[in-house]
Design a protein around this motif. Structure first.
Motif, PDB file in Angstrom:
ATOM      1  N   LEU A 104     -62.127  73.254  57.033  1.00  0.00           N
ATOM      2  CA  LEU A 104     -62.236  73.676  55.643  1.00  0.00           C
ATOM      3  C   LEU A 104     -61.856  72.568  54.675  1.00  0.00           C
ATOM      4  CD1 LEU A 104     -60.909  77.344  55.781  1.00  0.00           C
ATOM      5  CD2 LEU A 104     -63.254  76.588  55.327  1.00  0.00           C
ATOM      6  N   SER A 105     -60.839  71.771  55.008  1.00  0.00           N
ATOM      7  CA  SER A 105     -60.443  70.707  54.084  1.00  0.00           C
ATOM      8  C   SER A 105     -61.578  69.703  53.888  1.00  0.00           C
ATOM      9  CB  SER A 105     -59.166  70.014  54.558  1.00  0.00           C
ATOM     10  OG  SER A 105     -59.391  69.258  55.712  1.00  0.00           O
ATOM     11  N   VAL A 106     -62.271  69.356  54.978  1.00  0.00           N
ATOM     12  CA  VAL A 106     -63.396  68.426  54.863  1.00  0.00           C
ATOM     13  C   VAL A 106     -64.568  69.093  54.141  1.00  0.00           C
ATOM     14  CG1 VAL A 106     -65.106  67.079  56.142  1.00  0.00           C
ATOM     15  CG2 VAL A 106     -62.719  67.087  56.884  1.00  0.00           C
ATOM     16  N   LEU A 107     -64.846  70.347  54.455  1.00  0.00           N
ATOM     17  CA  LEU A 107     -65.945  71.064  53.799  1.00  0.00           C
ATOM     18  C   LEU A 107     -65.746  71.160  52.288  1.00  0.00           C
ATOM     19  CD1 LEU A 107     -66.721  74.007  56.228  1.00  0.00           C
ATOM     20  CD2 LEU A 107     -68.380  72.392  55.307  1.00  0.00           C
ATOM     21  N   VAL A 108     -64.532  71.479  51.866  1.00  0.00           N
ATOM     22  CA  VAL A 108     -64.261  71.604  50.429  1.00  0.00           C
ATOM     23  C   VAL A 108     -64.442  70.249  49.751  1.00  0.00           C
ATOM     24  CG1 VAL A 108     -62.461  72.044  48.713  1.00  0.00           C
ATOM     25  CG2 VAL A 108     -62.789  73.633  50.612  1.00  0.00           C
ATOM     26  N   GLU A 109     -63.869  69.211  50.343  1.00  0.00           N
ATOM     27  CA  GLU A 109     -63.972  67.868  49.773  1.00  0.00           C
ATOM     28  C   GLU A 109     -65.431  67.417  49.698  1.00  0.00           C
ATOM     29  OE1 GLU A 109     -62.788  63.447  51.274  1.00  0.00           O
ATOM     30  OE2 GLU A 109     -61.230  64.964  51.425  1.00  0.00           O
TER      31      GLU A 109
END
Length: 172
Positions: A104-109
């Motif tokens: 999720l952290s990579v997807l949001v970024e």
């Protein structure tokens, strides 16, 4: 990153004014075009959370989500990001599992960057150098093949222009 993404965040809302220790956001998560749940972080240092729309067979849904993220290169992007962070901060390599929070952290970024670049490209020519995907350059003006040629003459043939492909760098 290719155009046929398996995982997508829609209705992403980032609340930077509420973000303290982590990025505060909410989003709807889709895999293969099907809504699978809702993701969020309150911005107080807690983990990114994914709430599935139906919690039956929870582990198979987690596995399917993570497999789709791997197919989209999200795990590889996370690995690169963590390696750079460890190197910058002189930290030892650690074993880790690729989990929902990492994905999720990579997807949001990635989703936020793509949205920002897409918006900037309406009035700018957006490009990056093949060897430096950490920096995006914006030149005020309209994209034309002539302008692209001038950019490549000045910055080199390895300048990748968003306006031509509308894709982020492969290794992002």
């Amino acid at each position: 990153m290719n155009n046929s993404k398996r995982v997508a965040l829609k209705s992403l809302k980032i609340a930077k004014h509420l973000s303290q220790e982590t990025l505060a956001f909410t989003a709807t998560v889709y895999v293969d075009g099907k809504k699978i749940g809702h993701a969020e972080n309150h911005g107080h240092g807690g983990p990114d959370e994914l709430y599935f729309t139906n919690n039956k067979d929870y582990q198979s849904k987690v596995d399917a989500f993570l497999d789709a993220c791997r197919d989209d290169g999200i795990e590889a992007a996370y690995d690169r990001e963590m390696a750079a962070f460890r190197k910058k901060n002189n930290l030892p390599k650690r074993d880790r599992d690729f989990d929902i929070e990492a994905a999720l952290s990579v997807l949001v970024e990635r989703t936020d960057l793509e949205r920002t670049v897409r918006r900037k490209a309406k009035t700018n020519i957006v490009f990056w150098k093949a060897n430096d995907t950490s920096a995006f350059y914006f030149i005020k003006g309209t994209y034309t093949p002539e302008n692209a040629k001038r950019i490549r003459e000045f910055h080199g043939d390895d300048a990748h222009i968003w306006n031509e492909t509308e894709t982020l760098p492969e290794n992002f």
